[in-house]
Design a protein around this motif. Structure first.
Motif, short mmCIF file in Angstrom:
data_model
loop_
_atom_site.label_atom_id
_atom_site.label_comp_id
_atom_site.label_asym_id
_atom_site.label_seq_id
_atom_site.Cartn_x
_atom_site.Cartn_y
_atom_site.Cartn_z
N THR A 95 0.83 -1.20 0.00
CA THR A 95 0.00 0.00 0.00
C THR A 95 0.86 1.26 0.00
OG1 THR A 95 -1.84 -1.07 1.13
CG2 THR A 95 -1.67 1.29 1.40
N ILE A 108 -5.46 -3.37 5.25
CA ILE A 108 -5.50 -2.72 3.93
C ILE A 108 -4.43 -3.36 3.05
CG2 ILE A 108 -5.23 -0.56 2.67
CD1 ILE A 108 -6.16 0.90 5.14
N GLU A 109 -4.85 -3.80 1.89
CA GLU A 109 -3.92 -4.41 0.94
C GLU A 109 -4.10 -3.77 -0.43
OE1 GLU A 109 -4.09 -8.64 0.91
OE2 GLU A 109 -4.34 -8.81 3.08
N SER A 111 -3.67 -0.85 -1.73
CA SER A 111 -4.45 0.39 -1.75
C SER A 111 -3.54 1.59 -1.89
CB SER A 111 -5.26 0.52 -0.45
OG SER A 111 -6.14 -0.57 -0.31
N ILE A 124 -9.04 3.25 -2.26
CA ILE A 124 -8.97 1.89 -1.72
C ILE A 124 -9.43 0.96 -2.83
CG2 ILE A 124 -9.91 0.27 -0.04
CD1 ILE A 124 -10.23 2.49 1.90
N SER A 127 -9.79 -4.29 -1.42
CA SER A 127 -9.32 -4.29 -0.04
C SER A 127 -10.41 -4.69 0.95
CB SER A 127 -8.81 -2.90 0.33
OG SER A 127 -7.77 -2.50 -0.52
N SER A 143 -14.39 -3.31 -2.91
CA SER A 143 -13.87 -3.45 -1.55
C SER A 143 -14.97 -3.79 -0.57
CB SER A 143 -13.19 -2.14 -1.11
OG SER A 143 -12.09 -1.83 -1.94
#
Length: 305
Positions: A95, A108-109, A111, A124, A127, A143
């Motif tokens: 991220t 959070i991935e 992003s 975002i 995620s 998301s």
């Protein structure tokens, strides 16, 4: 830049290193000699910028912390770059975080947050996000967002193909929600609002209200084909809004000065005023004790029960 003086030294701790401050970093309350978090390599925390990793946090793999503050039980991993902002009790993977961003209790991935000021824009994407704080222009795509409260003092707030669970959302300026499902207790949007083929089913409240101070504002609620608008909530207040495309509206409603078309189905506990309803509409009043139908224009093969 802090010159040639190193910011921290590394103390071996198993396969990792614990950082120890060599200078004061007053922004984060760090004093010379204070121990911080754990890193895998010196590349995880720059020496010449003001960022810091607190005791219970870790940075590993290709992650880099620049001027950001990582605190609580946080993990920064993969190719994450934290240029600035605050990360608290969160897992950040792959991220980019830049600007005055605050991320709490989150996973959070992949992003991107780029909010240098209120006119910047954050994103975002793909995620799972818990406990998000946001300000300025913001986009959410594909998301799952689950938060106690999301307050949007946003110039632009865009949500696309997402599932959002939250206690309250208050969007003050421009809002676009497309192909998404909302599960919330309170949702208020005003000024320029566009809601495209989305679902909301909740015991809470939805308010789509035109700001009296902004007479040029327009609000739209659109469905289409197999993706109709579906709103089923305890309290529904919509004013000065165009609603079309197989809409299903159910709840304790106050619909004022609206255009409702495209085979609408309205299951009403409340009132419908100063509105135009057309195109094979079905209006069903459920509560015999409370119903107001005032200055309504019905056309076509509409049915009123």
């Amino acid at each position: 830049m802090m010159g040639e003086q190193k910011k921290y030294e590394m103390v071996q701790e198993g396969e990792y290193y614990r950082i120890r401050a060599l200078i004061d970093i007053p922004e984060y309350g760090v004093k010379v000699g204070d121990y911080g978090g754990v890193i895998e390599d010196e590349s995880n925390l720059t020496q010449d910028e003001k960022g810091w990793i607190s005791k219970e946090s870790k940075a590993e793999k290709q992650a880099t912390v620049h001027d950001a503050f990582v605190t609580g039980k946080s993990l920064v991993s993969d190719a994450s770059r934290l240029i600035s902002g605050t990360i608290h009790d969160s897992t950040i993977k792959g991220t980019l975080v830049q600007g005055s961003v605050k991320i709490f209790n989150s996973t959070i991935e992949n992003s991107t947050f780029c909010l240098e000021n209120e006119m910047d824009e954050g994103t975002i994407h793909d995620s799972y996000v818990l406990g998000l704080y946001l300000y300025a222009q913001f986009n959410i795509h594909h998301s799952e967002i689950s938060v106690g409260q999301m307050d949007g003092c946003c110039e632009h707030f865009h949500v696309n193909d997402s599932f959002i669970t939250l206690k309250s959302m208050n969007i003050l300026k421009k809002c676009l929600i497309r192909g998404s499902k909302l599960d919330l207790d309170y949702f208020r949007v005003s000024q320029k609002v566009s809601l495209f083929f989305f679902e909301m089913e909740t015991d809470g409240s939805l308010y789509v209200i035109k700001d009296d101070l902004n007479q040029d504002a327009e609000t739209f609620v659109f469905g289409r084909g197999r993706n109709p608008i579906r709103i089923d909530c305890q309290h529904l207040m919509i004013s000065s809004t165009t609603i079309k495309g197989n809409p299903y509206l159910c709840g304790n409603m106050n619909l004022t000065s609206c255009e409702i078309t495209g085979m609408p189905s309205i299951r009403l506990y409340g009132k419908l005023e100063h509105s135009q309803v057309s195109d094979l509409a079905v209006i069903n009043y459920v509560n015999e004790d409370y119903r107001i139908l005032k200055k309504i224009k019905l056309s076509g093969d509409d049915v009123y029960e």
